[in-house]
Design a protein around this motif. Sequence first.
Motif, PDB file in Angstrom:
ATOM      1  N   UNK A  36       0.859  -1.177   0.000  1.00  0.00           N
ATOM      2  CA  UNK A  36       0.000   0.000   0.000  1.00  0.00           C
ATOM      3  C   UNK A  36       0.897   1.228   0.000  1.00  0.00           C
ATOM      4  N   UNK A 233      -6.041   7.115  -4.769  1.00  0.00           N
ATOM      5  CA  UNK A 233      -6.125   6.017  -3.800  1.00  0.00           C
ATOM      6  C   UNK A 233      -7.574   5.564  -3.644  1.00  0.00           C
ATOM      7  N   UNK A 234      -8.499   6.545  -3.649  1.00  0.00           N
ATOM      8  CA  UNK A 234      -9.918   6.177  -3.563  1.00  0.00           C
ATOM      9  C   UNK A 234     -10.360   5.414  -4.811  1.00  0.00           C
ATOM     10  N   UNK A 237      -9.904   1.569  -5.253  1.00  0.00           N
ATOM     11  CA  UNK A 237     -10.941   0.710  -4.657  1.00  0.00           C
ATOM     12  C   UNK A 237     -12.168   0.681  -5.556  1.00  0.00           C
ATOM     13  N   UNK A 281     -16.893   9.888  -0.584  1.00  0.00           N
ATOM     14  CA  UNK A 281     -18.060   9.208  -0.025  1.00  0.00           C
ATOM     15  C   UNK A 281     -18.264   7.870  -0.740  1.00  0.00           C
ATOM     16  N   UNK A 284     -15.830   5.258   0.384  1.00  0.00           N
ATOM     17  CA  UNK A 284     -16.140   4.678   1.698  1.00  0.00           C
ATOM     18  C   UNK A 284     -17.289   3.689   1.575  1.00  0.00           C
ATOM     19  N   UNK A 287     -16.073   0.614   0.023  1.00  0.00           N
ATOM     20  CA  UNK A 287     -15.280  -0.145   0.988  1.00  0.00           C
ATOM     21  C   UNK A 287     -16.185  -0.930   1.929  1.00  0.00           C
ATOM     22  N   UNK A 288     -17.198  -0.230   2.459  1.00  0.00           N
ATOM     23  CA  UNK A 288     -18.031  -0.867   3.477  1.00  0.00           C
ATOM     24  C   UNK A 288     -18.874  -1.973   2.855  1.00  0.00           C
ATOM     25  N   UNK A 291     -15.928  -4.510   0.454  1.00  0.00           N
ATOM     26  CA  UNK A 291     -14.663  -5.090   0.878  1.00  0.00           C
ATOM     27  C   UNK A 291     -14.713  -5.664   2.279  1.00  0.00           C
ATOM     28  N   UNK A 292     -15.898  -5.749   2.835  1.00  0.00           N
ATOM     29  CA  UNK A 292     -15.966  -6.314   4.165  1.00  0.00           C
ATOM     30  C   UNK A 292     -15.840  -7.828   4.087  1.00  0.00           C
ATOM     31  N   UNK A 293     -14.960  -8.341   4.898  1.00  0.00           N
ATOM     32  CA  UNK A 293     -14.821  -9.780   5.038  1.00  0.00           C
ATOM     33  C   UNK A 293     -14.575 -10.501   3.732  1.00  0.00           C
TER      34      UNK A 293
END
Lengths: 314, 375
Positions: A36, A233-234, A237, A281, A284, A287-288, A291-293
Motif C-alpha cells: 500500500x 487512492x480512492x 478501490x 463518499x 467509503x 469499501x463498506x 470489501x468487508x470480510x
Amino acid sequence: MNESAIVLTIFAAIGLGTPVVFATVGEIITERAGVLNLGVQGTMLVGAVSGFWATWVSGSLTLGVLAALVAGGAVTFLHAFSSITLRVSQIVSGLALTLFGTGLATFIGRAGETPLVGNPSKKQFEPIFDGAIAELPIVGPLLFGHDILVYLSWVVVAASSFYLFQTRFGLALRSVGEDPASAEAAGVNVNRVRYLHVIGGGALSGLGGAYFSLALVPSWQDDLIGGAGWIAIALVILASWRPWRALFAAYLFGAAGRINFTLQTLQIDIPSNLLAMLPFVLAIVAMIILTSGKRARLLGAPAALGIPYFREQR
Amino acid sequence: MTTRRVIVEPRGLASLRVRMLVPLLSILAALVVGAVFLSLTGNSPTEVYLKMVDAAFGTNRGIGETLISATPLILTGVAAAIAFRMLVWNIGAEGQLMVGAVAAAGFAIAIGDTLPGIVAVPLVLVGGALGGALWASIAAVPRVYLGTNEIITTLMLNFIAINLMNYLVFGSFSPWRDPESTQFPQGRPLPDSINLPEIADSLGRLDFGILIAIGVAITAWFLIDKTPWGFELRVVGDSPDTARYSGIGVPRKILTVFLFSGAVAGLAGAILVVGILGKMDPRSLDLGLGFVGIIVAALARLNPVAVIPVGILMGALNNAGPALQSIQVPTATVTMLQGAILIFAVAGEFFIANRIRRVRRPGRTSADVPVEGAT
C-alpha cells in the motif's frame, strides 16, 4: 444540455481525468504487489515540479516527462526500501513520503534566485491531430482532440491490463500480492517483484503529476494538483484493482469536476464542496459494502495488501 | 575461502539507549538531508537552522508560540499513538480534528452567553471530543462489525471533513458563518464568555490548551500502561488471538480505543476553536495537523508521554517556518524536514526491532577459518 455540451463535458472529463488515470494505474500495480503506498500525493507533486523544471531548463517536453518518471520512481524508492527491505509500517512510511514529497516540491518551486512558482510552463502538450480529422462531429474531439499523453494513458491502461491478467509476469505479480510465501515457493523473488512494481507505480504517479504542470494547468504553483493523489487512492478501490475500470472511474471523476464547473456557470447552485466530497463518499461506501470480510476477495483486493513479507519466518 | 554474510534477526526489547538513540539519529539524518537541499539551492544550512532555533525558542513569546503549535500536535499524536498501539490504523485524526472543531463551535454558538465561561468552556470541549468520536465511529463501527479496512475509510473521511468544514463557512450561510462577512466569508466569532484563558502575559497568547494536552497525554499513558484495562488493550494490540482465547472482548476493546482516539483528535480541534482561533476558521484548521500527529506518534514510538517532547519539537519546526521567509528561505523547508524525520524514524524502527550481525556462512566451524581482522 445539447449534444455539443455533452461532447464538451466528456472531452473535459478526459483531460481532468488523465493525471488521475496515470496515478490510479500506478497505485493498482503497487497494490497488486501487496504494497500500500499512501505517498501518491507527494509523488505526484514531485513529478509535477520535476517535469516542469526539466522542461523549463531544457525546453523539451520529452525531457520533462522523463524527469517526472524518474523523480516519481526515485522518491518512491524511499517507500519501497522502508516497506520491503526494512518491513516497517507501510502506512506510516507512505504518509511520510507524502509529507516529504509535498515539502520537497514546494521547496523546489520556491528555492533559488528566480523561483519556478507562479510561472507558466515554457512549453505545453498540444493536441496532436489537426485539420479535418479533429473537426469531425463527436469523434473528432473525443478520439482525435487530445495531446499525446492522453493516448499514452490509454496505452498504459491497455498494457497494464494485459500485463496483469495475460502474462506470466502479471501472474507472478498477482501471486506476490495474494500469497507471497507460496509465490516464493514457486520460485518468484518476492522482494524483487515488489521493488520493481512499487517503483514503477511511483514513476506513473510522477507522470500523472507532470500532466498537471505540462498539459492541464501548464504552470507551477504550490499544491498544483489539488487532492489528485488521494483521489487516486480512492479510485483504486472503486476500480476494484483493475486498470480499465480505473480509466472509467477517473473519467467519471473528471466529469464530476466539469459538471460542477458547468453548473456554476449556469448559476445552478449545487455547492462545490458537497460535490467534491463525492468520490470520497463513494469510496467509503464501496469499501463498506464490498470489501468487508469475504466479499473483499470477490472484489479483487490483494490478500497480502499492506502486510510486510518476512522471508526468514516462512 | 571465507564467505561472510549479514544476518538480520529480530530482537526482544531493545535497550533504552538504542530506543533513545534511534529517534535522535533520525532527526540528525533529516537535518543532513535538509542541509543538502538547502546548500544545493544556495542557502547556508547553519544560518537557516540557527534562525529556526531562534524563532522557536529564542524569546518567551517564541516559546509561547511553539507551545501553541505543539498543543494540537500532542493531541493528534496521542490519538495516533493509542490507536496504532492497538493495531487500529486510524489515520483520520485530521478529519476528526476538523469535525471536533465544527462540533465545538456549534455547541459554543448554541450555548451563547447563557452560561458562565467556567461551565461553558468544559462543555464545549467535551462537545468537540464527542464530535471527533462520532466522526471516528463512521470508520470504527464497520471496522469492528464488518471487518472493513479502516486505513482507507479514515483517510477518505479526512477529505469529506475538509469539504464539510469549508461548506459550512465558504459554501453556505450556516450558523458557523459570520453573518457580517459577505465578501470574504469567515467563521462566526464565539461568544466572549467561551474562551480558554491565557496562561501568562509573558508567554503571549499561549492558553491552557497546552496543559490540557499534556494532561491528556499523561492520562492516556497511565490508562494504557498502568491499569488492568490498559493491560488488556496491550494484549489485544500484541496478539489478538491470545486476547480472544483469554476471554477479552476484542471487538469492544477495539471500538473503545478507536472512539477514544477520535475523541482526543476532536479535542484538539475544540481547543483551537475556543483558544487561539475564537471561531471555526477552516483555513487555520486545514494544516495537516492530523498527519503531523502521526509522525509525532511514530517518533515517540507510540508512547503517549514521549509524544509530549516530540510534539513540542514538531511545534517548534512549524513555528519556525514562517520566520525563514525573512531570510528568503521557503517555509516548505519545514514540511520537507518533517517528512524526512519521519522517513528516517520509520527506517530506524527496523534497527530497534532487529539486530544486525555479520556471520560466516554456516557449515564451517570457527576453527576452519581465521576470523578476519582478529590477527
